[in-house]
Scaffold this motif. Sequence first.
Motif, short mmCIF file in Angstrom:
data_model
loop_
_atom_site.label_atom_id
_atom_site.label_comp_id
_atom_site.label_asym_id
_atom_site.label_seq_id
_atom_site.Cartn_x
_atom_site.Cartn_y
_atom_site.Cartn_z
N GLY A 1 10.64 -23.46 39.38
CA GLY A 1 10.72 -22.01 39.40
C GLY A 1 9.49 -21.28 38.91
N ASP A 2 8.47 -22.00 38.43
CA ASP A 2 7.24 -21.29 38.04
C ASP A 2 6.62 -20.69 39.29
N ASP A 3 6.19 -19.45 39.16
CA ASP A 3 5.63 -18.71 40.29
C ASP A 3 4.24 -18.23 39.90
N TYR A 4 3.26 -18.53 40.72
CA TYR A 4 1.89 -18.12 40.46
C TYR A 4 1.44 -17.19 41.57
N ASP A 5 0.54 -16.29 41.25
CA ASP A 5 0.01 -15.37 42.24
C ASP A 5 -1.02 -16.05 43.14
N VAL A 6 -1.80 -16.94 42.54
CA VAL A 6 -2.87 -17.63 43.27
C VAL A 6 -2.89 -19.09 42.83
N TYR A 7 -3.12 -19.97 43.81
CA TYR A 7 -3.28 -21.40 43.55
C TYR A 7 -4.69 -21.80 43.94
N LEU A 8 -5.40 -22.41 43.01
CA LEU A 8 -6.75 -22.92 43.25
C LEU A 8 -6.65 -24.44 43.23
N LEU A 9 -6.79 -25.07 44.40
CA LEU A 9 -6.51 -26.50 44.52
C LEU A 9 -7.73 -27.29 44.96
N ASP A 10 -7.97 -28.40 44.28
CA ASP A 10 -8.96 -29.35 44.74
C ASP A 10 -8.39 -30.03 45.98
N ILE A 11 -9.23 -30.35 46.94
CA ILE A 11 -8.71 -31.01 48.14
C ILE A 11 -8.52 -32.50 47.92
N GLU A 12 -9.49 -33.15 47.29
CA GLU A 12 -9.40 -34.60 47.13
C GLU A 12 -8.96 -34.96 45.71
N MET A 13 -7.75 -35.49 45.61
CA MET A 13 -7.21 -35.98 44.34
C MET A 13 -6.50 -37.29 44.62
N PRO A 14 -6.40 -38.17 43.63
CA PRO A 14 -5.89 -39.53 43.88
C PRO A 14 -4.43 -39.64 44.32
N ASP A 15 -3.51 -39.03 43.61
CA ASP A 15 -2.09 -39.24 43.91
C ASP A 15 -1.58 -38.43 45.10
N MET A 16 -2.12 -37.24 45.24
CA MET A 16 -1.70 -36.34 46.31
C MET A 16 -2.88 -35.41 46.58
N ASP A 17 -3.29 -35.31 47.83
CA ASP A 17 -4.43 -34.44 48.11
C ASP A 17 -3.99 -32.97 48.10
N GLY A 18 -4.96 -32.09 48.00
CA GLY A 18 -4.67 -30.66 47.91
C GLY A 18 -3.98 -30.09 49.13
N LEU A 19 -4.25 -30.68 50.30
CA LEU A 19 -3.61 -30.20 51.52
C LEU A 19 -2.11 -30.49 51.49
N THR A 20 -1.75 -31.69 51.06
CA THR A 20 -0.34 -32.06 50.93
C THR A 20 0.34 -31.19 49.88
N LEU A 21 -0.36 -30.97 48.78
CA LEU A 21 0.17 -30.11 47.71
C LEU A 21 0.39 -28.69 48.23
N ALA A 22 -0.56 -28.17 48.98
CA ALA A 22 -0.44 -26.81 49.52
C ALA A 22 0.77 -26.70 50.44
N ARG A 23 0.98 -27.70 51.28
CA ARG A 23 2.14 -27.68 52.18
C ARG A 23 3.44 -27.65 51.38
N ALA A 24 3.49 -28.46 50.32
CA ALA A 24 4.70 -28.52 49.49
C ALA A 24 4.94 -27.19 48.77
N ILE A 25 3.87 -26.58 48.29
CA ILE A 25 3.99 -25.27 47.61
C ILE A 25 4.48 -24.23 48.61
N GLN A 26 3.92 -24.25 49.82
CA GLN A 26 4.31 -23.26 50.83
C GLN A 26 5.77 -23.40 51.25
N LYS A 27 6.33 -24.60 51.15
CA LYS A 27 7.76 -24.77 51.46
C LYS A 27 8.62 -24.05 50.42
N ILE A 28 8.12 -23.97 49.19
CA ILE A 28 8.86 -23.32 48.11
C ILE A 28 8.53 -21.83 48.04
N GLN A 29 7.24 -21.53 48.17
CA GLN A 29 6.76 -20.14 48.12
C GLN A 29 6.00 -19.86 49.41
#
Length: 107
Positions: free
Chosen positions: A52-80
């Motif tokens: 339920g945490d809601d942020y106005d802006v997300y600043l995401l690195d694209i390359e990360m080991p466990d989950m890349d920023g693109l995958t993270l962005a898609r997951a965030i967009q499903k919620i928000q």
Amino acid sequence: MIRLAVCDDEANSLNQVEQLVSEYNQNRTSEGKVVISTFLSPKALLANVSDGDDYDVYLLDIEMPDMDGLTLARAIQKIQEHAVIIFLTSHSSMSFTVETVKLGAIR
């Protein structure tokens, strides 16, 4: 007040963003200040958003080991659905560019 979530697997990058936000906040009223939450793990940020945490802006690195920023962005967009997402990267790969445009990036 602007709520900013920053996710990068490199602590040094997070520290730099925190420093920039701190400098920005020095001459702002409380309404114009940025409140920053930093995450070394995409899974930790996603857990907070899922809870339920809601942020106005997300600043995401694209390359990360466990989950890349693109995958993270898609997951965030499903919620928000209308999340504002900015990608950070030092890579100029065309595949990243294509994927970010699919996610709604303009530049």
